[in-house]
Motif scaffolding. Structure first.
Motif: not given
Length: 393
Positions: A319, A322, A324-328
């Motif tokens: 990621v 990142d 904070a991009d929880k889905d990824a």
């Protein structure tokens, strides 16, 4: 000569690239809460997890996934109430996106839901209680070690294969102890003569050892981690039972215990997913570097910590930092795209591992050091018994 418009375009592009590079360099570290048990009889469990985890971080120059990380080390003292206070602080004050470590199943049961429900990722490098593998599974919890029952399941199969007809089982009276004996019973086809649960921090086993002598089993199965295991085996040997009633175990034959027990441990057998003699490049690198830094052979707990860091390293890289991009990030963790020191490793639908489960024997190596070696792999690509109860696909 370049015309003025083209020159302005190139200069502007250069400024953007310079600003992007500066931003990347200035990216604040990812805060990771590392909560384990560091005091009391199980303190060695947490310290070994931490040493293994930090080896991977240090090998990467203080980074995971190419991004600087800040490791916030916390001692839960093996107390659920203390652990609850710590995770509240880590989440609400320190704003960590990831909490890892977790030595005890009692702690895991106390904090898992509150952590994962708040969108924080929980990566266990030791505890794997059965309720969290089944109906209580969470898409935000990943276990980089094992589900509790798995280690004792391999011993149960091994005991059956060896023809032991009558066995006494012992464990501390908490979630992991119940899981371990439950796992042993699941694969053991003989008679369980007695099932003994002792108080959690009990270190005097004279009454239990007298009961074993009276029951006269073919062997015993015992789960006692950390200092509890050292105390139990020493007393068992002093009572003279080790000569006639073999010890089958889980959570006892860790390197620190085997080293402390010396000849008392030799010949004892235990279930695990890892041992120092596993022949792959990742494991050889891990063991060699750990021995150089700490002047001792790493334990399974250290291997789990190291693998937990490698898992995070792979996911953070996917990621590009990142988290904070929880889905990824969740997808990246699930992929488990790293070379495990144990060899085969992938996540099941419940985010617990599918892996080979081994039986090891306490031995001396060529240098005269006390260690363990693999003697059998009773369960290959093994799935825990509770994954079908997890609603995740």
């Amino acid at each position: 000569m370049l015309n003025k418009r083209l020159l302005r375009y190139l200069l502007a592009g250069s400024a953007v690239l310079t600003a992007s590079a500066a931003f990347a360099q200035a990216q604040p570290p990812i805060k990771i809460g590392f909560m384990v048990t560091l005091t009391g009889p199980l303190g060695i469990v947490g310290q070994e997890q931490y040493d293994g985890f930090m080896q991977a971080v240090e090998e990467r120059g203080g980074k995971l996934g190419g991004v600087p990380v800040e490791i916030l080390k916390e001692d839960d003292q093996f107390k659920p109430e203390v652990a609850t206070q710590i995770v509240t602080k880590l989440i609400e004050r320190d704003h960590v996106p990831i909490i890892t470590g977790i030595s005890g199943s009692n702690v895991a049961m106390a904090v898992a839901k509150s952590v994962t429900d708040k969108g924080v990722f929980l990566v266990s490098t030791n505890a794997g209680p059965s309720p969290l593998a089944g109906a209580g599974c969470s898409p935000n919890m990943f276990v980089a070690s094992w589900q509790n029952d798995m280690q004792s399941e391999s011993v149960g199969r091994y005991a059956t294969d060896r023809g032991y007809k009558r066995i006494v089982a012992l464990a501390p009276n908490y979630q992991a102890g119940k899981d371990y004996i439950g796992g042993f019973k699941r694969y053991y086809k003989g008679t369980l003569v007695n099932e003994i649960y002792t108080p959690l921090n009990q270190i005097d086993f004279s009454a239990e050892i007298s009961q074993i002598a009276a029951d006269k089993p073919d062997a015993i199965f015992a789960f006692y981690p950390g200092a509890l295991g050292i105390a139990f085996v020493r007393q068992y040997q002093l009572a003279g039972l080790s000569k006639t009633i073999p010890i089958l175990s889980a959570g006892i034959l860790e390197i620190p215990a085997v080293t402390a027990l010396k000849d008392s441990a030799l010949g004892a057998l235990g279930g695990t997913f890892w041992s120092p003699d596993i022949d792959n490049a990742a494991n050889k690198h891990f063991v060699e570097n750990f021995e150089k830094k700490h002047d001792r052979i790493p334990s399974t707990w250290a291997a789990q910590g190291y693998d937990g860091a490698l898992l995070l390293d792979s996911a953070i890289a996917k990621v590009k930092g990142d988290v904070a991009d929880k889905d990824a990030f969740r997808v990246a963790l699930k992929a488990a795209d790293f070379k495990s020191v144990r060899g085969n490793f992938k996540f099941n639908n419940n985010n617990f591992p599918i892996q080979d489960m081994r039986v090891v024997e306490a031995v001396k190596d060529a240098k005269g050091r006390y260690t363990v070696r693999t003697v059998a792999t009773p369960l290959k690509d093994h799935q825990d018994a509770f994954h079908t109860q997890c609603p995740m696909k």
